[in-house]
Design an enzyme around this catalytic site. Sequence first.
Site, PDB file in Angstrom:
ATOM      1  N   ASP A  24       0.798  -1.227   0.000  1.00 37.28           N
ATOM      2  CA  ASP A  24       0.000   0.000   0.000  1.00 37.28           C
ATOM      3  C   ASP A  24       0.831   1.277   0.000  1.00 37.28           C
ATOM      4  O   ASP A  24       0.319   2.350   0.363  1.00 37.28           O
ATOM      5  CB  ASP A  24      -0.923   0.013   1.220  1.00 37.28           C
ATOM      6  CG  ASP A  24      -2.175  -0.817   1.006  1.00 37.28           C
ATOM      7  OD1 ASP A  24      -2.934  -0.501   0.078  1.00 37.28           O
ATOM      8  OD2 ASP A  24      -2.404  -1.779   1.764  1.00 37.28           O
ATOM      9  N   GLU A  37      -7.789  -2.022  -5.071  1.00 40.23           N
ATOM     10  CA  GLU A  37      -8.359  -2.599  -3.855  1.00 40.23           C
ATOM     11  C   GLU A  37      -9.730  -1.994  -3.578  1.00 40.23           C
ATOM     12  O   GLU A  37      -9.834  -0.850  -3.137  1.00 40.23           O
ATOM     13  CB  GLU A  37      -7.425  -2.361  -2.666  1.00 40.23           C
ATOM     14  CG  GLU A  37      -7.886  -3.063  -1.401  1.00 40.23           C
ATOM     15  CD  GLU A  37      -6.889  -2.970  -0.277  1.00 40.23           C
ATOM     16  OE1 GLU A  37      -6.897  -3.843   0.605  1.00 40.23           O
ATOM     17  OE2 GLU A  37      -6.087  -2.001  -0.274  1.00 40.23           O
ATOM     18  N   HIS A  79     -10.799  -9.485   1.859  1.00 40.13           N
ATOM     19  CA  HIS A  79     -11.779  -8.510   2.363  1.00 40.13           C
ATOM     20  C   HIS A  79     -13.229  -8.933   2.156  1.00 40.13           C
ATOM     21  O   HIS A  79     -14.111  -8.296   2.740  1.00 40.13           O
ATOM     22  CB  HIS A  79     -11.589  -7.107   1.755  1.00 40.13           C
ATOM     23  CG  HIS A  79     -10.445  -6.342   2.329  1.00 40.13           C
ATOM     24  ND1 HIS A  79     -10.444  -5.841   3.613  1.00 40.13           N
ATOM     25  CD2 HIS A  79      -9.250  -5.987   1.788  1.00 40.13           C
ATOM     26  CE1 HIS A  79      -9.307  -5.202   3.826  1.00 40.13           C
ATOM     27  NE2 HIS A  79      -8.556  -5.285   2.737  1.00 40.13           N
ATOM     28  N   HIS A 124      -3.996 -10.742   0.203  1.00 38.13           N
ATOM     29  CA  HIS A 124      -3.414 -10.501   1.530  1.00 38.13           C
ATOM     30  C   HIS A 124      -4.414 -10.976   2.590  1.00 38.13           C
ATOM     31  O   HIS A 124      -5.167 -10.202   3.149  1.00 38.13           O
ATOM     32  CB  HIS A 124      -3.036  -9.030   1.726  1.00 38.13           C
ATOM     33  CG  HIS A 124      -4.148  -8.041   1.547  1.00 38.13           C
ATOM     34  ND1 HIS A 124      -4.917  -7.964   0.408  1.00 38.13           N
ATOM     35  CD2 HIS A 124      -4.626  -7.061   2.370  1.00 38.13           C
ATOM     36  CE1 HIS A 124      -5.808  -7.000   0.540  1.00 38.13           C
ATOM     37  NE2 HIS A 124      -5.664  -6.436   1.720  1.00 38.13           N
ATOM     38  N   ASP A 170       1.094  -7.128   2.833  1.00 35.16           N
ATOM     39  CA  ASP A 170       0.300  -5.921   3.111  1.00 35.16           C
ATOM     40  C   ASP A 170       1.136  -4.838   3.779  1.00 35.16           C
ATOM     41  O   ASP A 170       0.619  -4.055   4.581  1.00 35.16           O
ATOM     42  CB  ASP A 170      -0.933  -6.249   3.967  1.00 35.16           C
ATOM     43  CG  ASP A 170      -1.994  -5.146   3.897  1.00 35.16           C
ATOM     44  OD1 ASP A 170      -1.883  -4.264   3.031  1.00 35.16           O
ATOM     45  OD2 ASP A 170      -2.934  -5.179   4.721  1.00 35.16           O
TER      46      ASP A 170
END
Length: 536
Positions: free
Chosen positions: A168, A279, A354, A375, A444
């Site tokens: 990120d 994402e 997620h 991740h 991540d």
Amino acid sequence: MTILEARLSEALGLPTEEGWPVGRRLSRSLEDLPTDIQEHILKCQCSCDHLGYGNYSTGSPPRLTNGCSAHMANTSTSASSSPAQRYHEKDHLTQGHTSPSNKHKGDGGFGTRTKVWVCLVLVLAAVTGVGVGVPLALRVDPGASLQQRLTTAKTLLRETPLFDGHNDLPWNIRKFMHNKLHSFNFTAELKKLRPWSRSSWSHTDLPRLKEGMVGAQFWVSYVPCQAQRLNAVQLTIEQIDLIKRLIDQYPDDLRLATSADEVEAAFKDGRIASLIGVEGGHAIQNSLGVLRALRDLGVRYLTLTHTCSTPWAECARARETDKEDPSSPRGLTHFGKTVVREMNRLGLLVDLSHVSQATMQATLEVSRAPVIFSHSSVYAICRNPRNVPDHILRKVATNGGVVMISFYNFFLTCSKQATISDVIEHINHVRKVAGVDHVGIGADFDGINMLPVGLEDVSGYPQLFAELLSDPSWSLQDLRKLAGGNLLRVMREAERVRVELREQRAKPYEEEVPYGPSEDPHSCFYRFTRPADDTE
């Protein structure tokens, strides 16, 4: 001369420009050799004479140890043989040291000198970790010191790209530098510079990427859920632009890649292959046209949700005790399934990190291409809704996908503390339930603020592989799959599905999300309505 030959020649004090001499003894004494090789020669009972250094062990009958097996000396010099064997065969053919009539009986087509070279290559490979296409047990003893295993791990990562599924950093550049790269020095040690040094969310810079031997990285275009139904598309494109500008600004270190072949080419040229993932499905704003445009911009995966559901896909709850959102769909809607099918047609990887278990299940039933978890970790070890349960792991194996283990402490131990051993426990669980072909790494970094001891930033990957080398059940081939081979395979399979659908003349999907009566009349959307005077 190959890297392998050069390293062996250097270790033995041989010429590195002319190639390896055949049939000559070395003039150096045993004491000139590295300690580990001395110890091998003193203990080894093989008959290869170690290129003139001799055999010192006694015992009958002679046997080969530490990888000096008669089976290895009897291996064919086909394309599958080791680089040292293939080079030796070529050397004999060009220099005329052997002919078929001179081959010894029972040598399987190899002369005594070939046995000598193969044996010594394996001796050195066991000590230095040089890859010669034989099982990992020949390269390092699981009981070897950490430093020896670390050396072997680094050799492995020089030969195989470490391909991390999720970083990120781009969002941190937006937070700290407002996407202004003229004031961002990626070659600096950011952990020593403000504001990066003061943030527990900062783990990445070029010096540490090189120390961590990262070979390929999915950089993430992330925007917060609060941008949903507002300017999510604009922010997503700005983050993609940032990633591309960052890559262009450091051409000696980074290279944009959009396929498995381009990843391997960049790695071969000494660049970090840099790919783009998006994402959160809110980034496409319920539009298949935006999805297609993102693919054209170089995006190669889309995470279906972030921490918010979209009108067509359900996200995972933040905590096990949280109640389900009554306004969220259960799993995938009809349009959500269409999104997955269109991603298959485009060759975009479907990322299920997620999402809720219901969304995982529905996606695996619809997708023709392997899916990824970019991740995530294991639910059976840490009962966090973001993690992957065993029944889904088994379906991922059937689907051909890959689960890339996150390093976030709360996904590893459900607490603030974790260690490398906890990461390995999750890796081994995926390997046990889904198989070694379906596990990878998606740390991540720069998106989390609590990391295991020993894996505090991107420099720690060799340490992880050094620890795995202490487990004799991990072969060299298995570690290569974990490092990046599995993700590269999934990318190639997704591309194969794209080509197959194109050959079938599959057309772009053109569905739209229907607007319900509960839609906020003040949301930032233009509604297409037919004017009263518009006649056909």
